[in-house]
Design a protein around this motif. Structure first.
Motif, PDB file in Angstrom:
ATOM      1  N   MET A 144       0.889  -1.210   0.043  1.00  0.00           N
ATOM      2  CA  MET A 144       0.000   0.003   0.018  1.00  0.00           C
ATOM      3  C   MET A 144       0.880   1.223  -0.061  1.00  0.00           C
ATOM      4  O   MET A 144       0.723   2.249  -0.715  1.00  0.00           O
ATOM      5  CB  MET A 144      -0.962   0.054   1.259  1.00  0.00           C
ATOM      6  N   GLN A 145       1.895   1.373   0.919  1.00  0.00           N
ATOM      7  CA  GLN A 145       2.771   2.636   0.978  1.00  0.00           C
ATOM      8  C   GLN A 145       3.394   3.044  -0.306  1.00  0.00           C
ATOM      9  O   GLN A 145       3.455   4.017  -0.750  1.00  0.00           O
ATOM     10  CB  GLN A 145       3.549   2.416   2.157  1.00  0.00           C
ATOM     11  N   ALA A 258      -1.819  -5.078   5.002  1.00  0.00           N
ATOM     12  CA  ALA A 258      -2.836  -3.930   5.338  1.00  0.00           C
ATOM     13  C   ALA A 258      -4.272  -4.431   4.894  1.00  0.00           C
ATOM     14  O   ALA A 258      -5.291  -4.030   5.588  1.00  0.00           O
ATOM     15  CB  ALA A 258      -2.562  -2.750   4.590  1.00  0.00           C
ATOM     16  N   LYS A 261      -6.887  -5.416   7.609  1.00  0.00           N
ATOM     17  CA  LYS A 261      -7.474  -4.236   8.499  1.00  0.00           C
ATOM     18  C   LYS A 261      -8.500  -3.626   7.588  1.00  0.00           C
ATOM     19  O   LYS A 261      -8.304  -2.763   6.712  1.00  0.00           O
ATOM     20  CB  LYS A 261      -6.568  -3.218   8.804  1.00  0.00           C
ATOM     21  N   HIS A 263     -10.742  -1.046   7.757  1.00  0.00           N
ATOM     22  CA  HIS A 263     -10.664   0.274   7.372  1.00  0.00           C
ATOM     23  C   HIS A 263      -9.828   0.489   6.385  1.00  0.00           C
ATOM     24  O   HIS A 263     -10.004   1.272   5.259  1.00  0.00           O
ATOM     25  CB  HIS A 263     -10.443   1.175   8.728  1.00  0.00           C
ATOM     26  N   LEU A 264      -8.624   0.132   6.361  1.00  0.00           N
ATOM     27  CA  LEU A 264      -7.584   0.352   5.242  1.00  0.00           C
ATOM     28  C   LEU A 264      -7.972  -0.305   4.138  1.00  0.00           C
ATOM     29  O   LEU A 264      -7.593   0.107   2.960  1.00  0.00           O
ATOM     30  CB  LEU A 264      -6.257  -0.270   5.980  1.00  0.00           C
TER      31      LEU A 264
END
Length: 290
Positions: A144-145, A258, A261, A263-264
């Protein structure tokens, strides 16, 4: 009937076409100009341009060529898997239909695969007509990052490894799917490509699974392969973009921590499809001005 060819097959070159245009002829000719014993499996995803059929007619007496016709566009990974099931070689080279292969480059890839310990996949630096390397030749996992940094052009570690492209052999997290050489045993151990991808990101998925299984992904930085890039997709950019974004979402769900999770995961899903929608107007404008 093609003449019986008793030359041992070392290499199976697999090319997937889908209205790939005239560059497909050049790709096929470049493969057959190589002196390494090989076969070429050209698997066509329901092209309407007639070029795969023309190639088959022109080389009907060449036993090294096998053309496989799909009645529909199955996508890249599924087509590769079907061709691999009919391949005879102990090494596979997956080659985009707008790439030009040279004997020296092919031999170097084979040498790396044969000499490097635990070599599971070997890639090359793909270049445009001016010789400029495609940054996607040398990549990291699109967690993701990194994906966000690449998408929004932030000054942070992105998916593509920045800086000067290596001119020597290096270990990589991922290489370009335009040129991928691998031992047959590795492909079969991994059960080929994940067929839930249609187009794009299946190469990132495959590279990740090669590494997870204990093999190495290598980039032969001293090998340059000319790549037209997008020969079969220029006339349908929104179609290609949709499947690229869908592939990004699948890779995220399979491999990114991620994704566990909620919400992510929701934010990533919204970001991916918002990015897709924002790109459509520019793609349509580009299509209309051609």
């Amino acid at each position: 009937m093609p003449a019986l060819d008793t030359t041992p097959v070392i290499l199976s070159v697999i090319v997937v076409s889908a209205d790939s245009g005239p560059s497909l002829r050049d790709c096929v000719n470049s493969v057959f100009a190589c002196t390494t014993p090989l076969e070429l499996l050209l698997i066509d995803n329901a092209s309407s341009d007639g070029i795969p059929q023309a190639i088959a007619r022109a080389r009907e007496n060449d036993s090294r060529l096998k053309v496989i016709y799909n009645r529909a566009n199955l996508g890249f990974g599924p087509a590769i898997n079907r061709a691999a099931a009919q391949a005879r070689g102990q090494v596979f080279l997956i080659l985009n239909p707008d790439c030009l292969l040279e004997q020296a480059a092919l031999q170097r890839l084979l040498d790396v695969a044969n000499t490097e310990q635990k070599a599971g996949l070997v890639g090359a630096v793909v270049c445009d007509a001016r010789g400029v390397p495609d940054p996607a030749s040398y990549r990291r996992d699109p967690i993701m990052q990194r994906a966000l940094a690449t998408m929004f052009k932030r000054n942070a570690e992105g998916v593509n490894v920045t800086g000067q492209m290596p001119d020597h052999l290096v270990e990589a997290e991922a290489v370009s799917g335009a040129v991928m050489l691998m031992p047959r045993r590795v492909f079969e151990w991994l059960n080929g490509f994940d067929e839930q991808y249609f187009l794009h990101c299946e190469d990132l998925d495959f590279c990740r699974r090669v590494r997870d299984a204990g093999w190495r992904v290598l980039l032969a930085g001293d090998v340059r392969v000319l790549h037209g890039k997008g020969g079969s997709s220029r006339h349908r950019p929104v179609f290609v973009s949709y499947y690229k974004h869908r592939g990004m979402w699948r890779w995220f769900r399979k491999f990114d921590p991620a994704a566990h999770k909620p919400h992510l995961a929701t934010m990533v899903w919204l970001g991916i499809w918002a990015h897709f929608l924002l790109k459509i107007p520019g793609q349509w404008r580009g299509l209309m001005t051609r």
